[in-house]
Design a protein around this motif. Structure first.
Motif, PDB file in Angstrom:
ATOM      1  N   THR A 151     -11.070  52.083   9.142  1.00  0.00           N
ATOM      2  CA  THR A 151     -11.125  53.530   9.324  1.00  0.00           C
ATOM      3  C   THR A 151     -12.050  53.885  10.472  1.00  0.00           C
ATOM      4  N   PHE A 214      -6.851  48.645   0.751  1.00  0.00           N
ATOM      5  CA  PHE A 214      -7.862  49.601   1.203  1.00  0.00           C
ATOM      6  C   PHE A 214      -8.434  50.391   0.026  1.00  0.00           C
ATOM      7  N   TRP A 299      -6.476  56.746   4.819  1.00  0.00           N
ATOM      8  CA  TRP A 299      -7.686  56.059   5.261  1.00  0.00           C
ATOM      9  C   TRP A 299      -8.395  56.844   6.371  1.00  0.00           C
TER      10      TRP A 299
END
Length: 320
Positions: A151, A214, A299
């Motif tokens: 990110t 994630f 994200w």
């Protein structure tokens, strides 16, 4: 197509075979003001995406973003005024231009109708990137993040590519700092407590996330034990669990990240009525959190909101 299936498809083409394409915690880090970063200085610039190097001769003025996470990043770093079109699922922020462009099956013809000087894509869109290159349109292809560092890196990459490097770096640092502060708060509030297990449900068919994803990585920052790790489906990281598996695993916390019937964003009651689920610790103690479907799957910078929601649930569990 049912929204739950759309959410599965959103991550599918990059990091999951079946997953998600927004919960109310404290606001995510505020969008960074464009300030002097709107200057066209610093060009030409060369950045590296998943396909290699991309050179931008001038600061892009007409950006098409076909990824909700990257749309959020672009607006948060101050590049929103440069965005002329986004995909149909880029619903945040509200000022993002509304179109019916597809990020799943990008149409080069539809994209070029907006006369872009930069296109941002996620997932498996290599063919579209090549076609855009053939007609002289730079494109950045960035896969779905698999960890929080992705990110921060993608925010900074977009900052360099759009002429907002300073504000992008400031945003990336702020998001990282906010998450670290939230984790520290949870550690202090739960010191001396036993470790907790959790179940994250992506859709009604009980797809979940493992720690290699994630979403799973965010949970891991809080020291939570993921019941889906024992049922990872190959290398996907998004196994489909059975009711029997969840009941036997007996998680301390349950997180739901999809809208229910008629767009209702509260599936808690429905889950508690499943056979044998009343025996699960999370259900007995009321430690079930309905998450915002977007912040718990994207994200972008609003991952801070997701972390806040997880933190609030963990801290409150000790008060049950």
């Amino acid at each position: 197509m049912h929204l739950a299936r759309l959410r599965i498809a959103a991550f599918a083409l990059a990091v999951l075979p079946l997953s998600v394409l927004t919960a109310c915690g404290e606001p995510a880090s505020e969008a960074v003001s464009p300030q002097s970063s709107a200057s066209a200085t610093g060009f030409p610039v060369t950045v590296s995406d998943s396909q290699g190097e991309v050179t931008l001769a001038e600061r892009p003025q007409r950006i098409v973003s076909l990824s909700p996470s990257h749309t959020e990043m672009l607006f948060a770093i101050g590049a929103g005024d440069q965005v002329v079109a986004v995909d149909e699922h880029s619903t945040y922020p509200a000022e993002a231009p509304d179109t019916d462009l597809s990020g799943f099956t990008p149409s080069v013809e539809a994209i070029t109708s907006y006369d872009p000087d930069l296109v941002v894509l996620a997932r498996s869109a290599e063919d579209a990137v090549r076609q855009l290159s053939d007609v002289g349109i730079p494109a950045l292809l960035m896969p779905s993040a698999t960890e929080l560092a992705d990110t921060y890196e993608q925010i900074e990459l977009l900052g360099r590519a759009t002429g907002h490097p300073e504000s992008a770096t400031k945003l990336a640092n702020q998001v990282e700092s906010d998450i670290a502060d939230i984790v520290e708060e949870v550690e202090a509030a739960t010191e001396g407590r036993p470790e907790l297990s959790f179940y994250h449900e992506l859709d009604e068919s009980m797809h979940s996330v493992s720690s290699q994803t994630f979403v799973g990585q965010v949970y891991e920052r809080f020291g939570l034990n993921n019941i889906a790790d024992a049922a990872t489906d190959g290398d996907s990281g998004y196994p489909q669990l059975s009711a029997e598996f969840v009941v036997e695993a007996n998680p301390d916390l349950i997180f739901l990240s999809y809208p229910g019937a008629d767009g209702d964003f509260d599936n808690v009651e429905s889950l508690t009525q499943r056979p044998a689920f009343d025996t699960i610790t999370a259900v007995k103690n009321g430690d079930i959190a309905q998450l915002d479907p977007d912040t718990s799957s994207r994200w972008g910078p609003r991952v801070v909101d997701f972390a806040r929601d997880v933190a609030d649930t963990v801290i409150a569990s000790g008060e049950s």
